[in-house]
Design a protein around this motif. Structure first.
Motif, short mmCIF file in Angstrom:
data_model
loop_
_atom_site.label_atom_id
_atom_site.label_comp_id
_atom_site.label_asym_id
_atom_site.label_seq_id
_atom_site.Cartn_x
_atom_site.Cartn_y
_atom_site.Cartn_z
N MET A 1 43.80 47.79 60.92
CA MET A 1 42.54 47.66 60.62
C MET A 1 42.44 48.19 59.56
N ARG A 2 41.41 47.44 58.33
CA ARG A 2 41.42 47.47 57.31
C ARG A 2 39.79 47.98 56.74
N TYR A 3 39.84 48.48 55.73
CA TYR A 3 38.19 49.34 54.98
C TYR A 3 38.36 48.23 54.03
N TRP A 4 36.87 47.75 54.19
CA TRP A 4 36.11 47.46 52.43
C TRP A 4 35.05 48.02 52.00
N LEU A 5 35.41 47.32 50.80
CA LEU A 5 33.53 48.28 49.88
C LEU A 5 33.45 47.07 49.86
N MET A 6 31.55 47.35 49.93
CA MET A 6 31.20 45.72 50.21
C MET A 6 29.38 46.03 49.35
N LYS A 7 29.18 45.51 48.46
CA LYS A 7 27.91 45.87 47.45
C LYS A 7 27.07 44.63 48.01
N SER A 8 25.97 44.64 48.17
CA SER A 8 24.63 44.79 48.34
C SER A 8 23.32 45.17 47.19
N GLU A 9 22.45 44.19 46.65
CA GLU A 9 21.82 45.59 46.27
C GLU A 9 20.51 45.45 46.87
N PRO A 10 19.72 46.69 47.42
CA PRO A 10 19.14 47.15 47.81
C PRO A 10 18.23 46.24 47.77
N ASP A 11 17.60 45.91 46.84
CA ASP A 11 16.14 45.08 46.83
C ASP A 11 16.36 43.62 47.63
N GLU A 12 17.73 43.24 47.61
CA GLU A 12 17.90 42.40 48.80
C GLU A 12 18.38 42.87 50.62
N VAL A 13 19.05 42.91 50.37
CA VAL A 13 19.21 44.37 51.49
C VAL A 13 19.87 45.90 51.57
N ARG A 37 35.39 35.87 48.63
CA ARG A 37 35.52 34.47 49.55
C ARG A 37 36.63 34.72 50.41
N ASN A 38 37.55 34.71 49.64
CA ASN A 38 38.93 34.62 50.57
C ASN A 38 39.06 36.06 51.46
N PHE A 39 38.97 37.43 51.11
CA PHE A 39 38.92 39.20 52.08
C PHE A 39 38.13 38.58 52.92
N MET A 40 36.51 37.94 52.14
CA MET A 40 35.85 37.57 53.79
C MET A 40 36.85 36.36 55.00
N ARG A 41 37.16 35.56 54.30
CA ARG A 41 37.47 34.28 55.69
C ARG A 41 39.51 35.02 55.54
N ASP A 42 39.71 35.46 55.01
CA ASP A 42 41.17 35.23 55.35
C ASP A 42 41.86 36.76 55.74
N ALA A 43 41.07 38.06 55.53
CA ALA A 43 41.97 39.21 55.63
C ALA A 43 40.62 40.53 56.54
N MET A 44 39.73 39.81 56.17
CA MET A 44 38.28 40.86 57.08
C MET A 44 38.48 40.35 59.17
N SER A 45 38.60 41.72 59.75
CA SER A 45 38.74 41.35 60.90
C SER A 45 37.87 41.81 62.09
N VAL A 46 37.21 41.82 62.81
CA VAL A 46 36.08 42.50 63.69
C VAL A 46 36.35 43.78 63.71
N GLY A 47 35.76 44.99 63.78
CA GLY A 47 35.84 46.34 63.63
C GLY A 47 36.22 46.69 62.43
N ASP A 48 36.73 46.11 61.56
CA ASP A 48 37.15 46.87 59.80
C ASP A 48 35.50 47.49 59.64
N GLY A 49 36.25 48.65 59.19
CA GLY A 49 35.24 49.62 58.50
C GLY A 49 35.12 49.30 57.00
N VAL A 50 33.78 49.44 57.07
CA VAL A 50 33.09 49.40 55.29
C VAL A 50 31.34 50.03 55.11
N LEU A 51 32.07 50.62 53.67
CA LEU A 51 30.98 51.28 52.95
C LEU A 51 30.16 49.96 52.26
#
Length: 156
Positions: A1-13, A37-51
């Motif tokens: 399992m891997r962990y990620w920080l994913m940024k979103s502008e709160p006025d968008e999502v 993009r490469n992180f999402m395509r090549d390294a992320m797996s279902v169940g990985d944690g997201v901040l």
């Protein structure tokens, strides 16, 4: 399992939008940076944690805990000429950009960036490095544990 920080502008999502969405899940779309993009395509797996991080707002910070809820798939916004994220070089046969679905797991207290900068366990975090602007970045186990502990303090 891997962990990620994913940024979103709160006025968008925002994290609240994810909590209100069907199955508390949204598509992570609009990423137009090759490394992210490469992180999402090549390294992320279902169940990985997201901040889930709110950026480009009055008080940037971690708004909640989520998880990767799908395998990668073509980002539909790249094909839509009316979208801000349209890419005329992308085709259905050769998509350039991808999405993953993200599901809300837990909402704790809001953890502002200013507070994160004061925590020794986070000093090497990609987000806190000078010039770091990636919308998706890896998070170490130690960083994940420190942040989750803080989010759970004074939980709503």
């Amino acid at each position: 399992m891997r962990y990620w920080l994913m940024k979103s502008e709160p006025d968008e999502v925002s994290f609240d939008d994810v909590l209100a969405a069907p199955k508390q899940t949204v598509a992570w779309f609009g990423v137009r940076n090759y490394q992210a993009r490469n992180f999402m395509r090549d390294a992320m797996s279902v169940g990985d944690g997201v901040l889930f991080y709110h950026s480009s707002c009055a008080v940037p910070g971690v708004a909640g805990i989520a998880e990767v809820a799908s395998t990668p798939y073509p980002d539909a916004s790249q094909f839509d000429p009316s979208s801000h994220y349209f890419d005329p070089k992308a085709t259905e046969e050769n998509p350039r950009w991808i999405s993953v679905d993200v599901r809300a797991v837990e909402q704790g207290r809001y953890l502002p960036l200013t507070e994160m900068r004061t925590i020794a366990a986070l000093e090497d975090m990609v987000l806190l490095q000078k010039g770091s602007r990636l919308s998706i970045s890896p998070v170490t186990n130690g960083q994940w544990n420190a942040i989750v502990t803080l989010l759970r303090e004074g939980k709503r």
